[in-house]
Design a protein around this motif. Structure first.
Motif, PDB file in Angstrom:
ATOM      1  N   THR A  49     108.371  67.617  35.797  1.00 19.54           N
ATOM      2  CA  THR A  49     108.042  69.293  35.532  1.00 19.54           C
ATOM      3  C   THR A  49     109.109  70.345  35.561  1.00 19.54           C
ATOM      4  O   THR A  49     110.079  69.793  35.966  1.00 19.54           O
ATOM      5  N   CYS A  50     108.556  71.026  34.961  1.00 20.07           N
ATOM      6  CA  CYS A  50     109.648  72.385  34.760  1.00 20.07           C
ATOM      7  C   CYS A  50     109.029  73.667  35.753  1.00 20.07           C
ATOM      8  O   CYS A  50     107.681  73.727  35.755  1.00 20.07           O
ATOM      9  N   CYS A  79     111.480  69.997  38.754  1.00 19.45           N
ATOM     10  CA  CYS A  79     111.893  71.251  39.335  1.00 19.45           C
ATOM     11  C   CYS A  79     110.674  71.765  40.164  1.00 19.45           C
ATOM     12  O   CYS A  79     110.788  72.387  41.240  1.00 19.45           O
ATOM     13  N   MET A  80     109.336  71.514  39.485  1.00 19.41           N
ATOM     14  CA  MET A  80     108.247  71.679  40.290  1.00 19.41           C
ATOM     15  C   MET A  80     108.011  71.189  41.602  1.00 19.41           C
ATOM     16  O   MET A  80     107.682  71.775  42.828  1.00 19.41           O
ATOM     17  N   ALA A  81     108.190  69.885  41.696  1.00 18.12           N
ATOM     18  CA  ALA A  81     108.235  69.089  43.057  1.00 18.12           C
ATOM     19  C   ALA A  81     109.470  69.727  44.092  1.00 18.12           C
ATOM     20  O   ALA A  81     109.031  69.797  45.064  1.00 18.12           O
ATOM     21  N   GLN A  82     110.449  69.955  43.412  1.00 19.67           N
ATOM     22  CA  GLN A  82     111.701  70.688  44.317  1.00 19.67           C
ATOM     23  C   GLN A  82     111.125  72.083  44.840  1.00 19.67           C
ATOM     24  O   GLN A  82     111.398  72.266  46.002  1.00 19.67           O
ATOM     25  N   HIS A  83     110.465  72.734  43.941  1.00 21.69           N
ATOM     26  CA  HIS A  83     109.991  74.115  44.182  1.00 21.69           C
ATOM     27  C   HIS A  83     108.766  74.346  45.189  1.00 21.69           C
ATOM     28  O   HIS A  83     108.810  75.080  45.953  1.00 21.69           O
ATOM     29  N   ALA A  90      99.228  69.065  49.061  1.00 17.27           N
ATOM     30  CA  ALA A  90      98.166  69.722  49.606  1.00 17.27           C
ATOM     31  C   ALA A  90      96.929  69.739  48.599  1.00 17.27           C
ATOM     32  O   ALA A  90      95.707  69.398  48.956  1.00 17.27           O
ATOM     33  N   GLU A  91      97.339  70.431  47.489  1.00 24.67           N
ATOM     34  CA  GLU A  91      96.209  70.692  46.469  1.00 24.67           C
ATOM     35  C   GLU A  91      95.905  69.605  45.707  1.00 24.67           C
ATOM     36  O   GLU A  91      94.918  69.675  44.939  1.00 24.67           O
ATOM     37  N   LEU A  92      96.894  68.387  45.439  1.00 18.68           N
ATOM     38  CA  LEU A  92      96.474  67.474  44.454  1.00 18.68           C
ATOM     39  C   LEU A  92      96.539  66.153  45.362  1.00 18.68           C
ATOM     40  O   LEU A  92      97.422  65.386  45.392  1.00 18.68           O
ATOM     41  N   PRO A  93      95.278  65.722  45.609  1.00 18.43           N
ATOM     42  CA  PRO A  93      95.325  64.477  46.435  1.00 18.43           C
ATOM     43  C   PRO A  93      95.532  63.175  45.572  1.00 18.43           C
ATOM     44  O   PRO A  93      95.888  62.330  45.953  1.00 18.43           O
ATOM     45  N   GLU A  94      95.516  63.513  44.119  1.00 14.57           N
ATOM     46  CA  GLU A  94      95.810  62.413  43.302  1.00 14.57           C
ATOM     47  C   GLU A  94      97.470  62.087  43.290  1.00 14.57           C
ATOM     48  O   GLU A  94      98.045  61.195  42.585  1.00 14.57           O
ATOM     49  N   ALA A  95      98.043  63.036  43.775  1.00 14.45           N
ATOM     50  CA  ALA A  95      99.671  62.994  43.766  1.00 14.45           C
ATOM     51  C   ALA A  95      99.992  62.036  44.827  1.00 14.45           C
ATOM     52  O   ALA A  95      99.893  62.277  46.115  1.00 14.45           O
ATOM     53  N   VAL A  96     100.669  60.780  44.497  1.00 12.10           N
ATOM     54  CA  VAL A  96     101.170  59.944  45.279  1.00 12.10           C
ATOM     55  C   VAL A  96     102.446  59.992  45.746  1.00 12.10           C
ATOM     56  O   VAL A  96     102.692  59.338  46.758  1.00 12.10           O
ATOM     57  N   ALA A  97     103.071  60.802  45.002  1.00  7.96           N
ATOM     58  CA  ALA A  97     104.639  60.818  45.445  1.00  7.96           C
ATOM     59  C   ALA A  97     105.175  62.120  44.918  1.00  7.96           C
ATOM     60  O   ALA A  97     104.757  62.683  43.835  1.00  7.96           O
ATOM     61  N   LEU A  98     106.095  62.709  45.613  1.00  7.99           N
ATOM     62  CA  LEU A  98     107.066  63.710  45.062  1.00  7.99           C
ATOM     63  C   LEU A  98     108.274  63.563  45.185  1.00  7.99           C
ATOM     64  O   LEU A  98     108.918  62.875  45.782  1.00  7.99           O
ATOM     65  N   VAL A  99     109.026  63.589  43.821  1.00  8.55           N
ATOM     66  CA  VAL A  99     110.305  63.180  43.705  1.00  8.55           C
ATOM     67  C   VAL A  99     111.244  64.740  43.267  1.00  8.55           C
ATOM     68  O   VAL A  99     110.989  65.076  42.432  1.00  8.55           O
ATOM     69  N   GLY A 100     112.469  64.919  43.937  1.00 11.97           N
ATOM     70  CA  GLY A 100     113.117  65.874  43.711  1.00 11.97           C
ATOM     71  C   GLY A 100     114.026  66.032  42.580  1.00 11.97           C
ATOM     72  O   GLY A 100     114.316  64.828  42.131  1.00 11.97           O
ATOM     73  N   THR A 101     114.887  66.945  42.249  1.00 12.59           N
ATOM     74  CA  THR A 101     115.625  66.923  40.952  1.00 12.59           C
ATOM     75  C   THR A 101     116.889  66.121  41.548  1.00 12.59           C
ATOM     76  O   THR A 101     117.581  65.896  40.450  1.00 12.59           O
ATOM     77  N   GLY A 102     117.246  66.057  42.554  1.00 14.47           N
ATOM     78  CA  GLY A 102     118.342  65.151  42.984  1.00 14.47           C
ATOM     79  C   GLY A 102     118.182  63.767  43.429  1.00 14.47           C
ATOM     80  O   GLY A 102     118.795  63.232  44.178  1.00 14.47           O
ATOM     81  N   ASP A 103     117.027  63.247  43.117  1.00 15.34           N
ATOM     82  CA  ASP A 103     116.441  62.155  43.833  1.00 15.34           C
ATOM     83  C   ASP A 103     115.792  61.076  42.529  1.00 15.34           C
ATOM     84  O   ASP A 103     115.318  60.250  43.178  1.00 15.34           O
TER      85      ASP A 103
END
Length: 440
Positions: A49-50, A79-83, A90-103
């Motif tokens: 994401t941006c 960037c949106m995951a980082q932000h 919380a808002e997207l139960p379909e999201a199984v993971a978040l990965v940051g810009t440095g990860d």
């Protein structure tokens, strides 16, 4: 473990983000994961994401919602995951993971953990990672073009920008590392290498204690790649040393992307770019004297808080005077994490949009004149596509950057894709050139 799940990547945002996507694809394929361009056929979709401005966030959200409605398992990266890490899970139960810009380099481990049923958050609060030539990469650009990230992050704190908040401070790669990757890309048949970072003219400052763009250009000049293009060159970093290296290194194109943002010293001061107001006019004149064939692209922000009619008129006259080859104009986007968000004298959006339209209208005849000057000339063109219906070739001359940033050249004749060939320009419009292949 049985068959590995199929992964698709939906790439959004800038070319720096694209490189992150390419490294994730490279790491996944190296680990044996099947990758499919069709999101419908994938078990997981990584949405890179941006979050730079509101418009970009809206595009990211639309993509996420569409995938969620299709019941896709989503990994949100970039960037949106980082932000917005808390809100997204919380808002997207379909999201199984978040990965940051440095990860993004941890993507294989993230998928493995998700497969066990874990909901993963892999986000460094202070991003420090930057991939080098040893990290697998699967390019998503045309065969002849590649981006080379010379540094990540930014040490400047412009009042409108959240990049340091999202991507951390500047961290440069070594000249040796960059030359090795350029050599790898050359072996893959790359014809054009585009150097990117947040401020490419500041390359090396953190690593060597001084900017080393000139030395990098000379080192890359020994690599067998015909075109090297510099993006995001801040005017203060275009020292005589850098200009000399550009002029003396044959495969470095006389093309500069200068993100000037404004011309008036008052607005530049409010933008926290006070150093720039003293050099804008001088550096442009010096560039045109030192490199007469230089192609100059720039971007401006209109509607910044406190921008009066007088300030805007200064910008209008600046655009008229310098006659840039390519101009992009953005309306100011108030971002909560930036000082500009709380500044007094916010400009109504409709006024900012009117000002954007005025600048674009001024630029159009300038662009047309610049393009028409090439009619009758023979220029080198990198052939990138063929229209299957008309059999017309589509490419770019050295004065056009890729990804619809500038224009394109429509070519009559026969040529191999990803070859650089001489084309005689026969016509031009505001954005594009038209020509035919010459045998001379």
């Amino acid at each position: 473990m049985g068959n590995k799940p199929t992964i698709a990547i939906s790439h959004l945002g800038c070319e720096k983000n694209r490189i992150d996507s390419e490294h994730m694809l490279g790491l996944l394929t190296a680990a044996g994961y099947p990758v499919d361009a069709n999101e419908e056929l994938a078990d997981y979709v990584i949405v890179n994401t941006c979050s730079f401005i509101q418009e970009a966030r809206e595009e990211s959200v639309r993509t996420l919602v569409e995938l969620a409605e299709a019941n896709k398992k989503i990994i949100i990266s970039g960037c949106m995951a980082q932000h917005f890490q808390g809100e997204l899970l919380a808002e997207l139960p379909e999201a199984v993971a978040l990965v940051g810009t440095g990860d993004y380099q941890k993507i294989v481990d993230v998928i493995e953990r998700v497969e066990t049923g874990e909901r993963v958050t892999e986000i460094s609060s202070n991003p420090t990672f930057i991939a080098d030539e040893t990290v697998p990469r699967y390019r998503t650009t045309t065969e002849g073009v590649a981006y080379l990230r010379v540094a990540e992050g930014c040490d400047y704190r412009c009042a409108f920008c959240i990049i340091p908040y999202l991507r951390g401070n500047q961290r440069s790669r070594s000249i040796e590392s960059l030359v090795k990757e350029a050599e790898q890309l050359s072996e893959q048949g790359v014809q054009e290498l585009i150097l990117i970072s947040q401020i490419t003219t500041n390359y090396g400052l953190d690593l060597y204690g001084e900017a080393k763009l000139a030395e990098l250009l000379r080192a890359l000049g020994k690599v067998d790649i015909p075109w090297i293009r510099i993006h995001y060159a801040y005017p203060t970093g275009l020292t005589p040393k850098v200009i000399e290296a550009m002029r003396e290194t044959p495969n470095v194109l006389p093309y500069l992307d200068l993100p000037l943002q404004h011309s008036h010293p008052d607005i530049l001061r409010r933008m926290n770019r006070p150093w720039q107001g003293q050099v804008n006019d001088n550096i442009i004149k010096r560039l045109k004297e030192s490199i007469p064939e230089a192609v100059l692209r720039t971007t401006f922000i209109v509607g910044f808080p406190g921008e009066t009619e007088e300030h805007f008129q200064h910008l209008v006259e600046f655009v008229e005077e310098h006659e840039f080859d390519h101009v992009g104009v953005f309306t100011f986007s108030p971002e909560e994490e930036t000082p500009a968000y709380k500044m007094p004298d916010q400009i109504p959006l409709e006024i900012a949009q009117e000002r954007r339209e005025i600048i674009m209208q001024i630029q159009q005849p300038i662009s047309l004149k610049k393009n028409q000057a090439y009619i009758g000339e023979t220029v080198e063109v990198l052939i990138e596509q063929e229209n299957p219906e008309t059999e017309q070739l589509i490419g770019r001359s050295a004065r056009f950057a890729p990804e619809e940033v500038d224009g394109i050249v429509y070519v009559k004749g026969d040529a191999l894709l990803n070859s650089i060939i001489p084309v005689k320009i026969t016509d031009a419009d505001v954005y594009d050139l038209y020509g035919e292949i010459t045998l001379n």
